[in-house]
Structures are given as C-alpha cells and as structure tokens.
Design an enzyme around this catalytic site. Structure first.
Site, PDB file in Angstrom:
ATOM      1  N   ASP A 105       0.853  -1.190   0.000  1.00  9.76           N
ATOM      2  CA  ASP A 105       0.000   0.000   0.000  1.00  9.76           C
ATOM      3  C   ASP A 105       0.890   1.241   0.000  1.00  9.76           C
ATOM      4  O   ASP A 105       1.884   1.286   0.731  1.00  9.76           O
ATOM      5  CB  ASP A 105      -0.881  -0.022   1.258  1.00  9.76           C
ATOM      6  CG  ASP A 105      -2.027   0.959   1.139  1.00  9.76           C
ATOM      7  OD1 ASP A 105      -1.754   2.170   0.986  1.00  9.76           O
ATOM      8  OD2 ASP A 105      -3.180   0.519   1.178  1.00  9.76           O
ATOM      9  N   ASP A 107      -7.133   6.479  -7.992  1.00  6.14           N
ATOM     10  CA  ASP A 107      -8.590   6.437  -7.808  1.00  6.14           C
ATOM     11  C   ASP A 107      -9.055   7.783  -7.242  1.00  6.14           C
ATOM     12  O   ASP A 107      -8.482   8.269  -6.265  1.00  6.14           O
ATOM     13  CB  ASP A 107      -8.945   5.286  -6.862  1.00  6.14           C
ATOM     14  CG  ASP A 107      -8.431   3.945  -7.399  1.00  6.14           C
ATOM     15  OD1 ASP A 107      -8.625   3.690  -8.600  1.00  6.14           O
ATOM     16  OD2 ASP A 107      -7.828   3.175  -6.630  1.00  6.14           O
TER      17      ASP A 107
HETATM   18  C1  LIG Z   1      -7.095   3.708 -11.763  1.00  9.46           C
HETATM   19  S1  LIG Z   1      -5.793   2.558 -11.612  1.00  9.46           S
HETATM   20  C2  LIG Z   1      -4.490   3.300 -12.576  1.00  9.46           C
HETATM   21  C3  LIG Z   1      -3.395   2.328 -12.911  1.00  9.46           C
HETATM   22  C4  LIG Z   1      -2.189   2.930 -13.637  1.00  9.46           C
HETATM   23  N1  LIG Z   1      -1.490   3.910 -12.816  1.00  9.46           N
HETATM   24  C5  LIG Z   1      -2.613   3.549 -14.934  1.00  9.46           C
HETATM   25  O1  LIG Z   1      -2.625   4.785 -15.030  1.00  9.46           O
HETATM   26  O2  LIG Z   1      -2.917   2.815 -15.871  1.00  9.46           O
HETATM   27  C6  LIG Z   1      -5.252   2.871  -9.958  1.00  9.46           C
HETATM   28  C7  LIG Z   1      -4.308   1.802  -9.446  1.00  9.46           C
HETATM   29  O3  LIG Z   1      -3.762   2.220  -8.205  1.00  9.46           O
HETATM   30  C8  LIG Z   1      -3.789   1.139  -7.289  1.00  9.46           C
HETATM   31  N2  LIG Z   1      -3.877   1.736  -5.957  1.00  9.46           N
HETATM   32  C9  LIG Z   1      -4.864   2.515  -5.479  1.00  9.46           C
HETATM   33  N3  LIG Z   1      -4.617   2.896  -4.227  1.00  9.46           N
HETATM   34  C10 LIG Z   1      -3.416   2.332  -3.888  1.00  9.46           C
HETATM   35  C11 LIG Z   1      -2.617   2.356  -2.721  1.00  9.46           C
HETATM   36  N4  LIG Z   1      -3.007   3.019  -1.630  1.00  9.46           N
HETATM   37  N5  LIG Z   1      -1.447   1.675  -2.741  1.00  9.46           N
HETATM   38  C12 LIG Z   1      -1.057   0.988  -3.829  1.00  9.46           C
HETATM   39  N6  LIG Z   1      -1.773   0.933  -4.968  1.00  9.46           N
HETATM   40  C13 LIG Z   1      -2.931   1.590  -5.000  1.00  9.46           C
HETATM   41  C14 LIG Z   1      -5.024   0.351  -7.683  1.00  9.46           C
HETATM   42  O4  LIG Z   1      -4.939  -0.987  -7.233  1.00  9.46           O
HETATM   43  C15 LIG Z   1      -4.994   0.469  -9.202  1.00  9.46           C
HETATM   44  O5  LIG Z   1      -4.227  -0.553  -9.800  1.00  9.46           O
END
Ligand SMILES: C[S@@+](CC[C@H](N)C(=O)[O-])C[C@H]1O[C@@H](n2cnc3c(N)ncnc32)[C@H](O)[C@@H]1O
Length: 186
Positions: free
Chosen positions: A62, A84
């Site tokens: 995370d 997100d």
């Molecule tokens: C909307 S996707 C975008 C993925 C990539 N960055 C892209 O632009 O194609 C957001 C990603 O961030 C990851 N994510 C969200 N919050 C996170 C956190 N606190 N720690 C690690 N990963 C996280 C989610 O699992 C997801 O794979």
C-alpha cells in the site's frame, strides 16, 4: 542497483505500461512500482520480464506504507498516475494526493524531490492543486490538456484509453520545499 542515477517510485502502477516504458527509456534510473492489487502487478512484472528490464522492481504494498520500504531522503521522484479519485468528502483521505499522503511522501523524498501527478479527473486535479502547496510542494508544469498538441511523454494504460476517447489529461509536478509552519495541512 548501486549504479542507479536516480530512484523513482510509481504508486499504483496497475498493469505497468508506464512503468516498463519509463524503465526502458531511462535505463540509468531505478524504477520501483508499488501496487496493492497483485493480479495487476503480476501483469506489470511479466511485461518487465518479457522486455528483460533490469532496472525495474515491484512491491505488492500500500502506498501508505512507503516508509517501511524506503529510507528518509532516498527517493528522487514519485509518480502518481491516474489514482482512484474517491469522490465525496468522506473518502478524501484515501486520495493519493491528500495532504496525509503528501506528508508521508515527504518522509522518503530527497531534498527538492518531486511528485509527478497525472489524472483524467478534472475535479480531483483541481482539488489536488490546492493540496500540494499545503503540504509544502511548489507546483510547476501545470497543464489541463497534456496532449493538446500531440502525445507527450510515456502514457499509462489508463491514459492511453482516455487519450483515444479524447478526454483531456491533467498533469502537474510538485517539488518539495519547506513545509509551511503556519497551518496544519490535515
Ligand atoms: C485507476 S488505476 C491506474 C493504474 C495505472 N497507474 C494507470 O494509469 O494505468 C489505480 C491503481 O492504483 C492502485 N492503488 C490505489 N490505491 C493504492 C494504494 N493506496 N497503494 C497501492 N496501490 C494503490 C489500484 O490498485 C490500481 O491498480
């Protein structure tokens, strides 16, 4: 990778298009991608393996726990790409550009270290522009239509999809400066 010129950390790398593209384009930089969904991270890792990249590593973790993995001042740049948006005030603290996260980034960033932020989400972007200065980051390279004059930089998986749909991409860079002492950023 002791020869690395820079250490860059990407938060929420998803399936890793940006991760491997950046690692390929900048072989002297060490790229560490953090992703909390293992299914997505595995696809990213397979992409890196297929390209035989030696300067990219992945952590299934995370983004809130960066301090468990990096020493103080170790990281030169953090990428937050298409995080997100968590609409609604109730969930604001989960946004990766919330001051709570930005203050955590400060603990691992080097002096003058940078956060590079891209998003398709207009509301998240406008809100984030107010959060960076609160947490002691000076804004630069602010654009609300990154690809207005043709594709710029390495695109993420999400970015490529939005670009094809004609959705404008927002981008800014926050450079770490002294934390304003007068206000509580949280
Ligand atoms: C909307 S996707 C975008 C993925 C990539 N960055 C892209 O632009 O194609 C957001 C990603 O961030 C990851 N994510 C969200 N919050 C996170 C956190 N606190 N720690 C690690 N990963 C996280 C989610 O699992 C997801 O794979």
């Amino acid at each position: 990778m002791p020869t690395a010129g820079e250490l860059r950390v990407e938060l929420g790398c998803g399936k890793g298009r940006f991760t491997v593209g950046t690692a390929q384009a900048e072989p002297e930089a060490l790229i560490i991608a953090v992703e909390r969904i293992p299914d997505a991270m595995v696809i990213a890792a397979e992409r890196a393996r297929d390209l035989d990249l030696k300067n990219v590593f992945f952590i299934d973790a995370d983004a809130a726990d960066l301090e468990a993995y990096f020493a103080s001042g170790e990281v030169d740049r953090i990428y937050v790409n298409f995080c997100d948006p968590w609409p609604g005030a109730r969930y604001a603290k989960r946004r990766l550009t919330h001051p709570g996260f930005l203050l955590r980034y400060r603990k691992v960033l080097s002096s003058g270290g940078e956060v590079h932020f891209k998003t398709d989400n207009h509301d998240l972007f406008e809100w984030s522009l107010f959060q960076f200065p609160k947490a002691g980051f000076r804004l630069s390279e602010v654009t609300r239509n990154l690809h207005e004059n043709g594709p710029r930089g390495i695109m993420t998986d999400y970015e490529e999809k939005f670009y094809r749909l004609g959705t404008p991409i927002n981008r800014c860079v926050g450079t770490m400066e002294e934390l304003p002492s007068s206000e509580n950023p949280l």
